[in-house]
Structures are given as C-alpha cells and as structure tokens.
Write a protein that holds these residues in place. Structure first.
Motif, PDB file in Angstrom:
ATOM      1  N   MET A  62       0.815  -1.193   0.000  1.00 51.93           N
ATOM      2  CA  MET A  62       0.000   0.000   0.000  1.00 51.93           C
ATOM      3  C   MET A  62       0.858   1.257   0.000  1.00 51.93           C
ATOM      4  N   SER A  63       1.909   1.227   0.816  1.00 53.97           N
ATOM      5  CA  SER A  63       2.742   2.423   0.901  1.00 53.97           C
ATOM      6  C   SER A  63       3.476   2.673  -0.416  1.00 53.97           C
ATOM      7  N   TYR A  64       3.843   1.594  -1.121  1.00 56.29           N
ATOM      8  CA  TYR A  64       4.509   1.759  -2.415  1.00 56.29           C
ATOM      9  C   TYR A  64       3.584   2.453  -3.412  1.00 56.29           C
ATOM     10  N   LEU A  65       2.342   2.037  -3.466  1.00 57.11           N
ATOM     11  CA  LEU A  65       1.380   2.636  -4.391  1.00 57.11           C
ATOM     12  C   LEU A  65       1.137   4.103  -4.045  1.00 57.11           C
ATOM     13  N   LEU A  66       0.993   4.396  -2.768  1.00 56.43           N
ATOM     14  CA  LEU A  66       0.790   5.774  -2.327  1.00 56.43           C
ATOM     15  C   LEU A  66       2.007   6.630  -2.671  1.00 56.43           C
ATOM     16  N   PHE A  67       3.196   6.109  -2.411  1.00 56.24           N
ATOM     17  CA  PHE A  67       4.434   6.821  -2.740  1.00 56.24           C
ATOM     18  C   PHE A  67       4.526   7.082  -4.235  1.00 56.24           C
ATOM     19  N   LEU A  68       4.197   6.095  -5.027  1.00 55.89           N
ATOM     20  CA  LEU A  68       4.232   6.234  -6.481  1.00 55.89           C
ATOM     21  C   LEU A  68       3.234   7.279  -6.968  1.00 55.89           C
ATOM     22  N   MET A  69       2.043   7.297  -6.384  1.00 61.75           N
ATOM     23  CA  MET A  69       1.041   8.297  -6.759  1.00 61.75           C
ATOM     24  C   MET A  69       1.530   9.707  -6.432  1.00 61.75           C
ATOM     25  N   ILE A  70       2.177   9.866  -5.277  1.00 60.75           N
ATOM     26  CA  ILE A  70       2.688  11.179  -4.881  1.00 60.75           C
ATOM     27  C   ILE A  70       3.782  11.638  -5.838  1.00 60.75           C
ATOM     28  N   ILE A  71       4.729  10.757  -6.125  1.00 64.81           N
ATOM     29  CA  ILE A  71       5.842  11.111  -7.005  1.00 64.81           C
ATOM     30  C   ILE A  71       5.338  11.467  -8.405  1.00 64.81           C
ATOM     31  N   LEU A  72       4.458  10.668  -8.961  1.00 63.31           N
ATOM     32  CA  LEU A  72       3.966  10.939 -10.309  1.00 63.31           C
ATOM     33  C   LEU A  72       3.125  12.209 -10.368  1.00 63.31           C
ATOM     34  N   THR A  73       2.390  12.507  -9.292  1.00 65.22           N
ATOM     35  CA  THR A  73       1.616  13.740  -9.246  1.00 65.22           C
ATOM     36  C   THR A  73       2.539  14.954  -9.184  1.00 65.22           C
ATOM     37  N   VAL A  74       3.604  14.844  -8.393  1.00 67.81           N
ATOM     38  CA  VAL A  74       4.567  15.942  -8.271  1.00 67.81           C
ATOM     39  C   VAL A  74       5.207  16.244  -9.623  1.00 67.81           C
ATOM     40  N   VAL A 122     -10.393   4.240   0.214  1.00 64.76           N
ATOM     41  CA  VAL A 122      -9.532   3.051   0.239  1.00 64.76           C
ATOM     42  C   VAL A 122      -8.305   3.288   1.114  1.00 64.76           C
ATOM     43  N   ILE A 123      -7.701   4.466   1.020  1.00 63.12           N
ATOM     44  CA  ILE A 123      -6.527   4.778   1.835  1.00 63.12           C
ATOM     45  C   ILE A 123      -6.886   4.776   3.319  1.00 63.12           C
ATOM     46  N   ILE A 124      -7.994   5.409   3.674  1.00 63.10           N
ATOM     47  CA  ILE A 124      -8.407   5.476   5.080  1.00 63.10           C
ATOM     48  C   ILE A 124      -8.742   4.093   5.625  1.00 63.10           C
TER      49      ILE A 124
END
Length: 50
Positions: free
Chosen positions: A1-13, A32-34
C-alpha cells in the motif's frame, strides 16, 4: 500500500495524470486509503496486546 501511495505522490509531483481515474482528487481513493490505514492500525493494536 505504501509503495502505491508513494508512487502516486511522485507521479503527481512530476505532473503526471492518471488515465484510469485513480488520483488524489477522487473520493474513492481516499476511502480506500483510510480503510487500509485503519486495518493496519487495528492489526498492530491486536499484535501489541498479545
């Protein structure tokens, strides 16, 4: 889960835009995150009690 969240943050940035509709502006993603965080915290509490 943390990998997907990290990837979403990086790609958004870097200015990426999701073609599948998964993003931080989608309420479903936040639900889903909560729920995932709540499940992880619940399991952690159960393990600490044992």
């Amino acid at each position: 889960m943390s990998y997907l969240l990290f990837l979403m943050i990086i790609l958004t940035v870097f200015g990426g835009e999701s073609l599948s509709g998964i993003g931080f502006d989608d309420i479903g993603t936040w639900i889903v995150i909560i729920l995932s965080i709540a499940g992880i915290m619940s399991q952690k509490r159960k393990l600490q009690k044992e």
